[in-house]
Scaffold this active site. Structure first.
Site, PDB file in Angstrom:
ATOM      1  CB  THR A  97      34.164 -11.516  17.071  1.00  0.00           C
ATOM      2  OG1 THR A  97      35.306 -12.116  17.604  1.00  0.00           O
ATOM      3  CG2 THR A  97      33.045 -11.857  18.089  1.00  0.00           C
ATOM      4  CG  PHE A 106      30.981  -7.740  18.665  1.00  0.00           C
ATOM      5  CD1 PHE A 106      31.106  -7.888  20.439  1.00  0.00           C
ATOM      6  CD2 PHE A 106      32.262  -7.857  18.271  1.00  0.00           C
ATOM      7  CE1 PHE A 106      32.399  -8.362  20.829  1.00  0.00           C
ATOM      8  CE2 PHE A 106      33.449  -8.277  18.604  1.00  0.00           C
ATOM      9  CZ  PHE A 106      33.335  -8.594  20.244  1.00  0.00           C
TER      10      PHE A 106
END
Length: 391
Positions: A290, A292
């Protein structure tokens, strides 16, 4: 020489003429720029461009009309690209304030470091881990940061706007589940600036209270994306999936419950909430990560920033997006992402989010931003920042 060889030789000769004529045309556009600068005129001259396109259409053969029109649209765009870059190179360009602020921020090298960071969920959330990677591991600082948790992504942005926190850390994209649309929309709604970005490996674990085993578990709690990323494991073990606002919030719930439930969350969440890891191999795709972003209320740009994000809106006409994106190629700037999001108050119209690699101190990048600022309906520079990979 074969017949096809003779034809290709003719094409080569024509290409040589085109190259010579095109270079002469660019030289003339440079001369035009001198007059535009003296008269304080914009580089974009829609009336003049329409006049050229109209004249071209009137003299071109019908079967070539569409192709030649598109060719000349590219010629006109590249002339503008050349003029913007030339003007910046000679140092006599009124750079848009939004671009000038980015340049000043990088040159001043603020060396920004936050004291309080906010994110959605609880301690042990992946955003918490990402925050530590960005501001502790990457900077070699001692653990002198305090953290504030929120119930939603929007609450985090509000906290940043109100000065409750110095940095808001939000997930913006997952390698298997795609973009986090809500966060993209919040980037427009709130006036945050991207200061840092980190790509983090997502290693989901099945967390249970001490004394429980996998065969005892009936329900599994987690964020909807985490549940989707572990759907095969959930189905195989005939577990009931229950959505929570965050993976660490799910871990906290399991800690506080006596029911036979489990959480899908991080190894760090297991330590924080005193849970046991019942299984580590539960994710559908092991190469799961992911991205961020860290938002600040003011514009800060480190001197080693290597990436830029921006958002713009275009006129609703054929070829407008293609033309804008072609400017990146004209300036040899590498695009890494293009994302569209609908404009709620304007049905079936969109804003476009773009990520690209580059430094604000590069003349080509400054020319790009100046041109986008002038040639789009709305334009927002989200930030120049450093992106690090922790996969």
């Amino acid at each position: 020489m074969s017949e096809i060889g003779k034809i290709r030789e003719k094409i080569d000769n024509i290409d040589n003429q085109i190259i010579d004529l095109y270079q002469r045309r660019l030289d003339l556009s440079a001369e035009i720029l001198v007059y535009k600068s003296k008269a304080d005129e914009s580089i974009v001259n829609v009336d003049r461009e329409n006049e050229i396109l109209s004249r071209v259409k009137s003299i071109v053969k019908k079967r070539f009309k569409s192709l030649i029109n598109n060719f000349y649209l590219s010629v006109l765009r590249q002339s503008r690209v050349y003029q913007y870059k030339l003007k910046l190179t000679h140092g006599n360009c009124d750079i848009p304030k939004i671009v000038k602020d980015a340049i000043d921020s990088s040159n001043n090298n603020f060396n920004f470091f936050p004291k309080k960071i906010g994110f959605c969920g609880e301690l042990g959330a992946y955003a918490h881990i990402a925050a530590k990677k960005m501001y502790l591991v990457d900077n070699g600082r001692e653990n002198n940061i305090s953290y504030k948790t929120y119930k939603s992504f929007e609450d985090v942005c509000i906290g940043l706007s109100n000065g409750q926190i110095d940095v808001a850390v939000l997930p913006i994209e997952n390698s298997t589940e795609g973009t986090v649309n809500e966060v993209y929309d919040l980037l427009i709604k709130y006036d945050g600036h991207i200061h840092h970005s980190a790509i983090l490996s997502i290693n989901h674990c099945l967390l249970v209270r001490k004394g429980f085993k996998l065969e005892d578990i009936e329900g599994v709690h987690s964020h909807p994306q985490a549940l989707a990323q572990c759907s095969k494991f959930i189905k195989k073990n005939k577990l009931t999936a229950v959505a929570e606002t965050n993976t660490a919030t799910a871990a906290k719930k399991v800690n506080e419950s006596e029911l036979p439930i489990a959480a899908i969350a991080s190894f760090e969440a297991a330590k924080i909430f005193n849970l046991e890891i019942a299984d580590r191999s539960i994710i559908n795709v092991k190469e799961n990560s992911t991205r961020f972003i860290a938002l600040t209320s003011k514009y800060y740009s480190d001197i080693d920033s290597n990436k830029c994000s921006l958002v713009f809106e275009l006129t609703n006409q054929a070829g407008s997006l293609s033309s804008i994106l072609s400017i990146f190629a004209d300036l040899d700037i590498s695009l890494s992402k293009v994302q569209s999001r609908p404009i709620p108050q304007d049905p079936f119209k969109y804003k476009f989010y773009v990520d690209f690699e580059g430094s604000i101190n590069d003349i080509s990048v400054q020319a790009l931003l100046s041109q986008l600022y002038e040639e789009t309906i709305s334009f927002k520079l989200l930030g120049f920042y450093r992106e690090t990979n922790h996969t």
